[in-house]
Design a protein around this motif. Structure first.
Motif, PDB file in Angstrom:
ATOM      1  N   MET A 109       0.812  -1.337  -0.085  1.00 27.88           N
ATOM      2  CA  MET A 109       0.042   0.082   0.053  1.00 27.88           C
ATOM      3  C   MET A 109       0.854   1.102   0.038  1.00 27.88           C
ATOM      4  O   MET A 109       0.521   2.145  -0.734  1.00 27.88           O
ATOM      5  CB  MET A 109      -0.734   0.011   1.092  1.00 27.88           C
ATOM      6  N   MET A 110       2.051   1.187   0.705  1.00 27.33           N
ATOM      7  CA  MET A 110       2.862   2.428   0.775  1.00 27.33           C
ATOM      8  C   MET A 110       3.444   2.685  -0.515  1.00 27.33           C
ATOM      9  O   MET A 110       3.875   3.845  -0.930  1.00 27.33           O
ATOM     10  CB  MET A 110       3.750   2.277   2.044  1.00 27.33           C
ATOM     11  N   ALA A 111       3.925   1.503  -1.121  1.00 27.83           N
ATOM     12  CA  ALA A 111       4.619   1.560  -2.236  1.00 27.83           C
ATOM     13  C   ALA A 111       3.899   2.185  -3.320  1.00 27.83           C
ATOM     14  O   ALA A 111       4.166   2.963  -4.288  1.00 27.83           O
ATOM     15  CB  ALA A 111       5.252   0.600  -2.778  1.00 27.83           C
ATOM     16  N   GLY A 112       2.395   2.003  -3.496  1.00 30.31           N
ATOM     17  CA  GLY A 112       1.265   2.305  -4.172  1.00 30.31           C
ATOM     18  C   GLY A 112       1.198   3.900  -4.101  1.00 30.31           C
ATOM     19  O   GLY A 112       0.981   4.433  -5.054  1.00 30.31           O
ATOM     20  N   VAL A 113       1.261   4.324  -2.862  1.00 29.35           N
ATOM     21  CA  VAL A 113       1.320   5.504  -2.320  1.00 29.35           C
ATOM     22  C   VAL A 113       2.531   6.461  -3.141  1.00 29.35           C
ATOM     23  O   VAL A 113       2.268   7.576  -3.551  1.00 29.35           O
ATOM     24  CB  VAL A 113       1.155   6.084  -1.047  1.00 29.35           C
ATOM     25  N   GLY A 114       3.586   5.892  -3.227  1.00 31.24           N
ATOM     26  CA  GLY A 114       4.591   6.372  -3.808  1.00 31.24           C
ATOM     27  C   GLY A 114       4.405   6.613  -5.332  1.00 31.24           C
ATOM     28  O   GLY A 114       5.071   7.744  -5.744  1.00 31.24           O
ATOM     29  N   ILE A 115       4.137   5.615  -5.796  1.00 26.13           N
ATOM     30  CA  ILE A 115       3.416   5.891  -7.438  1.00 26.13           C
ATOM     31  C   ILE A 115       2.676   7.005  -7.537  1.00 26.13           C
ATOM     32  O   ILE A 115       2.686   7.682  -8.454  1.00 26.13           O
ATOM     33  CB  ILE A 115       3.179   4.498  -7.904  1.00 26.13           C
ATOM     34  N   MET A 116       1.740   7.039  -6.722  1.00 22.78           N
ATOM     35  CA  MET A 116       0.579   7.987  -6.730  1.00 22.78           C
ATOM     36  C   MET A 116       0.984   9.296  -6.722  1.00 22.78           C
ATOM     37  O   MET A 116       0.693  10.263  -7.338  1.00 22.78           O
ATOM     38  CB  MET A 116      -0.553   7.881  -5.741  1.00 22.78           C
ATOM     39  N   LEU A 117       2.219   9.413  -5.910  1.00 17.42           N
ATOM     40  CA  LEU A 117       2.663  10.842  -5.449  1.00 17.42           C
ATOM     41  C   LEU A 117       3.505  11.365  -6.808  1.00 17.42           C
ATOM     42  O   LEU A 117       3.501  12.431  -7.221  1.00 17.42           O
ATOM     43  CB  LEU A 117       3.830  10.893  -4.535  1.00 17.42           C
ATOM     44  N   ALA A 118       4.360  10.221  -7.237  1.00 15.71           N
ATOM     45  CA  ALA A 118       4.878  10.456  -8.555  1.00 15.71           C
ATOM     46  C   ALA A 118       3.694  11.200  -9.760  1.00 15.71           C
ATOM     47  O   ALA A 118       4.103  11.890 -10.562  1.00 15.71           O
ATOM     48  CB  ALA A 118       5.690   9.207  -9.119  1.00 15.71           C
ATOM     49  N   LYS A 119       2.945  10.407  -9.765  1.00 14.33           N
ATOM     50  CA  LYS A 119       1.856  10.870 -10.826  1.00 14.33           C
ATOM     51  C   LYS A 119       1.351  12.129 -10.727  1.00 14.33           C
ATOM     52  O   LYS A 119       1.090  12.983 -11.469  1.00 14.33           O
ATOM     53  CB  LYS A 119       0.642   9.654 -10.806  1.00 14.33           C
ATOM     54  N   ILE A 120       1.029  12.341  -9.348  1.00 16.61           N
ATOM     55  CA  ILE A 120       0.538  13.860  -9.061  1.00 16.61           C
ATOM     56  C   ILE A 120       1.626  14.872  -9.417  1.00 16.61           C
ATOM     57  O   ILE A 120       1.421  16.055  -9.949  1.00 16.61           O
ATOM     58  CB  ILE A 120       0.186  13.886  -7.641  1.00 16.61           C
ATOM     59  N   ALA A 121       2.875  14.587  -9.227  1.00 13.01           N
ATOM     60  CA  ALA A 121       3.875  15.346  -9.538  1.00 13.01           C
ATOM     61  C   ALA A 121       3.990  15.705 -11.008  1.00 13.01           C
ATOM     62  O   ALA A 121       4.301  16.913 -11.404  1.00 13.01           O
ATOM     63  CB  ALA A 121       5.185  14.842  -8.923  1.00 13.01           C
ATOM     64  N   LEU A 122       3.869  14.613 -11.813  1.00 11.88           N
ATOM     65  CA  LEU A 122       3.961  14.791 -13.334  1.00 11.88           C
ATOM     66  C   LEU A 122       2.791  15.447 -13.619  1.00 11.88           C
ATOM     67  O   LEU A 122       2.786  16.191 -14.708  1.00 11.88           O
ATOM     68  CB  LEU A 122       4.029  13.349 -13.967  1.00 11.88           C
ATOM     69  N   SER A 123       1.530  15.208 -13.114  1.00 13.31           N
ATOM     70  CA  SER A 123       0.403  16.162 -13.383  1.00 13.31           C
ATOM     71  C   SER A 123       0.678  17.603 -13.207  1.00 13.31           C
ATOM     72  O   SER A 123       0.007  18.455 -14.150  1.00 13.31           O
ATOM     73  CB  SER A 123      -0.806  15.430 -12.567  1.00 13.31           C
ATOM     74  N   LEU A 124       1.156  18.007 -12.099  1.00 13.20           N
ATOM     75  CA  LEU A 124       1.419  19.339 -11.646  1.00 13.20           C
ATOM     76  C   LEU A 124       2.494  19.965 -12.814  1.00 13.20           C
ATOM     77  O   LEU A 124       2.219  21.099 -13.024  1.00 13.20           O
ATOM     78  CB  LEU A 124       2.064  19.306 -10.194  1.00 13.20           C
ATOM     79  N   ALA A 125       3.417  19.237 -13.258  1.00 16.45           N
ATOM     80  CA  ALA A 125       4.432  19.650 -14.231  1.00 16.45           C
ATOM     81  C   ALA A 125       3.866  19.712 -15.528  1.00 16.45           C
ATOM     82  O   ALA A 125       4.005  20.699 -16.297  1.00 16.45           O
ATOM     83  CB  ALA A 125       5.402  18.585 -14.288  1.00 16.45           C
TER      84      ALA A 125
END
Length: 358
Positions: A109-125
């Motif tokens: 679950m925590m590793a999945g959150v890591g990917i989720m954060l990366a997706k949000i970062a790329l969306s912001l960019a």
């Protein structure tokens, strides 16, 4: 001179929290009432000698912003999640949940959150290209050089914000309720998104309180681990419950450098009181007008891809139960932490009944 070292470590954690506080403002959270979360948590830590402080946490802010479409939905998600966490904290069931699900599924679950954060970062960019990509580039370079999250977040946020102000003449007009130094009651609402969000936030906090709380305890060098997870969970729940009703931002468990100070309890209290003063005088709100939300993109990417994902993915995909843990990871990244954790729990108990390996 212990007090000076304590103060310097506290200031370092404050610098780490300021950009995430700005992120909270970009999501519409009121800053002034959030100061009471810091004051309350500092009082609890002082009374019980607790070493784990609370602060703005990028993971919970990103998740709440993703699942809630309005400020009312987001504060309702925080309120609902805090009610769940309060029950868990008061009944002492936090570690029991992990014992039942297993470290593999929780790590998935925590590793999945890591990917989720990366997706949000790329969306912001993608949405704010100049700020976002400069933030990511600076974060990657600084982290590769220093391996230090405080320097990474400070330089990437400051550098990308200066670029936005200097090149694009960026200046945000924050909503009045975000910057107002008064209390505005925000009545909770209930719908499918709020329920899903509250359950997801609770699942995220279960993993974060255990992992971040214990890591902070380990940093003190004191054995046995000095962090009381039930106290940490109850403190965080009550703090969030109160400020969410006033439109305030959530404050959660973090990995805090104050734990490595000579007096970790004192340093943690210093950090929270300094943050409370910054919020009380409106200094964060003034700063936030010149810091785009995409300035946090680099930190979110490093936090998700480099800090959270590798270690947790290694735990999830090692030993027994890897199938359930791997699916938990994927579902969390695609949907949300609650759905991922629920899927992993079902698979853990159903697959053996079907004669399938997990």
């Amino acid at each position: 001179m212990h007090w000076l070292t304590d103060l310097l470590s506290a200031i370092g954690v404050v610098l780490n929290g300021i950009p995430q506080g700005i992120m909270a403002m970009s999501l519409g959270f009121a800053i002034f009432p959030t100061m009471f979360s810091f004051i309350f948590a500092s009082a609890v830590n002082g009374a019980f000698g607790a070493v784990a402080p609370l602060s703005f946490q990028a993971e919970s802010l990103a998740l709440t912003g993703k699942l809630g479409r309005s400020l009312r939905e987001r504060t309702s998600i925080i309120f609902g999640g805090s009610v769940i966490m309060l029950v868990i904290g008061l009944t002492g069931t936090l570690t029991k949940i992990v014992d039942v699900l297993g470290n593999g599924i929780m790590a998935g679950m925590m590793a999945g959150v890591g990917i989720m954060l990366a997706k949000i970062a790329l969306s912001l960019a993608k949405d704010q290209q100049l700020t976002g990509w400069i933030s990511i580039a600076l974060a990657v370079i600084i982290y590769l050089i220093t391996k230090d999250l405080v320097w990474t977040i400070t330089i990437s946020v400051v550098g990308s914000s200066l670029a936005a102000v200097g090149i694009q003449h960026y200046h945000a007009d924050l909503p009045e309720h975000v910057t107002a130094r008064r209390f505005i009651f925000t009545k909770p609402t209930v719908n499918v998104r709020v329920v899903r969000g509250a359950l997801s936030l609770a699942c995220l906090n279960i993993g974060a309180n255990i992992s971040y709380g214990l890591i902070t305890g380990q940093m003190t060098g004191i054995k046995p681990n000095p962090v009381n997870l039930n106290l940490l969970t109850g403190t965080q729940a009550i703090a969030d419950m109160g400020t969410s009703l006033l439109g305030g931002a959530p404050v959660e468990a973090i990995i805090s450098a104050t734990a490595s100070a000579p007096e970790p309890v004192v340093a943690g209290i210093m950090m929270m009181l300094i943050m409370a003063v910054i919020l009380a005088f409106g200094w964060l709100a003034k700063l936030g007008k010149f810091v785009p939300s995409a300035s946090i993109a680099g930190f979110l990417l490093i936090l998700g891809v480099v800090v959270i994902f590798p270690e947790n993915a290694a735990i999830a995909l090692h030993g027994t139960g890897t199938t359930a843990a791997a699916i938990t990871l994927v579902i969390t990244a695609i949907v949300d932490p609650f759905t991922g954790l629920l899927t992993g729990a079902i698979l853990k108990f159903v697959l053996p009944l079907l004669g399938l390996g997990v």
